[in-house]
Design a protein around this motif. Sequence first.
Motif, PDB file in Angstrom:
ATOM      1  N   ILE A   2      12.899  67.611 -40.857  1.00 58.41           N
ATOM      2  CA  ILE A   2      12.199  68.808 -41.308  1.00 58.41           C
ATOM      3  C   ILE A   2      12.998  69.506 -42.401  1.00 58.41           C
ATOM      4  CG2 ILE A   2      11.446  71.119 -40.613  1.00 58.41           C
ATOM      5  CD1 ILE A   2      10.665  69.929 -37.927  1.00 58.41           C
ATOM      6  N   GLY A   3      14.306  69.536 -42.245  1.00 56.82           N
ATOM      7  CA  GLY A   3      15.153  70.149 -43.265  1.00 56.82           C
ATOM      8  C   GLY A   3      15.041  69.430 -44.598  1.00 56.82           C
ATOM      9  N   ARG A   6      11.726  70.354 -46.178  1.00 59.79           N
ATOM     10  CA  ARG A   6      11.790  71.718 -46.713  1.00 59.79           C
ATOM     11  C   ARG A   6      12.536  71.736 -48.039  1.00 59.79           C
ATOM     12  NH1 ARG A   6      14.603  76.574 -43.512  1.00 59.79           N
ATOM     13  NH2 ARG A   6      15.408  74.731 -42.492  1.00 59.79           N
ATOM     14  N   GLN A  10      11.008  72.985 -51.681  1.00 56.35           N
ATOM     15  CA  GLN A  10      11.558  74.188 -52.303  1.00 56.35           C
ATOM     16  C   GLN A  10      12.296  73.923 -53.611  1.00 56.35           C
ATOM     17  OE1 GLN A  10      13.976  76.040 -49.334  1.00 56.35           O
ATOM     18  NE2 GLN A  10      12.242  77.078 -48.402  1.00 56.35           N
ATOM     19  N   ARG A  23       8.009  80.988 -44.839  1.00 57.70           N
ATOM     20  CA  ARG A  23       8.566  79.635 -44.703  1.00 57.70           C
ATOM     21  C   ARG A  23       9.742  79.637 -43.721  1.00 57.70           C
ATOM     22  NH1 ARG A  23       7.168  75.726 -47.948  1.00 57.70           N
ATOM     23  NH2 ARG A  23       9.202  74.768 -47.908  1.00 57.70           N
ATOM     24  N   LYS A  24      10.593  80.643 -43.816  1.00 54.84           N
ATOM     25  CA  LYS A  24      11.732  80.720 -42.902  1.00 54.84           C
ATOM     26  C   LYS A  24      11.247  80.858 -41.462  1.00 54.84           C
ATOM     27  CE  LYS A  24      16.046  83.205 -42.101  1.00 54.84           C
ATOM     28  NZ  LYS A  24      16.798  82.035 -41.815  1.00 54.84           N
ATOM     29  N   PHE A  27       9.660  77.294 -40.457  1.00 53.15           N
ATOM     30  CA  PHE A  27      10.619  76.190 -40.329  1.00 53.15           C
ATOM     31  C   PHE A  27      11.746  76.481 -39.343  1.00 53.15           C
ATOM     32  CE2 PHE A  27       8.803  74.861 -44.444  1.00 53.15           C
ATOM     33  CZ  PHE A  27       8.549  73.532 -44.146  1.00 53.15           C
ATOM     34  N   ASP A  28      12.206  77.741 -39.284  1.00 54.30           N
ATOM     35  CA  ASP A  28      13.358  78.044 -38.433  1.00 54.30           C
ATOM     36  C   ASP A  28      12.981  78.552 -37.049  1.00 54.30           C
ATOM     37  OD1 ASP A  28      14.921  77.348 -40.579  1.00 54.30           O
ATOM     38  OD2 ASP A  28      15.368  79.404 -41.177  1.00 54.30           O
ATOM     39  N   PHE A  31       8.695  75.631 -35.763  1.00 55.46           N
ATOM     40  CA  PHE A  31       8.779  74.174 -35.584  1.00 55.46           C
ATOM     41  C   PHE A  31       9.787  73.741 -34.524  1.00 55.46           C
ATOM     42  CE2 PHE A  31       7.033  72.843 -40.012  1.00 55.46           C
ATOM     43  CZ  PHE A  31       5.759  73.106 -39.569  1.00 55.46           C
TER      44      PHE A  31
END
Length: 61
Positions: A2-3, A6, A10, A23-24, A27-28, A31
Amino acid sequence: MIGDARAILQRNKKQTIRVKMLRKGVFDQLFPRQDRMEKVTGLIGFISAAAFRRLLAKSDS
């Protein structure tokens, strides 16, 4: 994984503060947590069904 996704999305992209915060959060905070994913999925399904019912009601008028 996932990282990496991302980072690719970006790369070289200017984003507003609102988009960065969204988004933060996704994703953080969303997910990585299965319980939160299940709650959000249920909420999205409920909202979609409600919107569909409204659209159906408008078409019957």
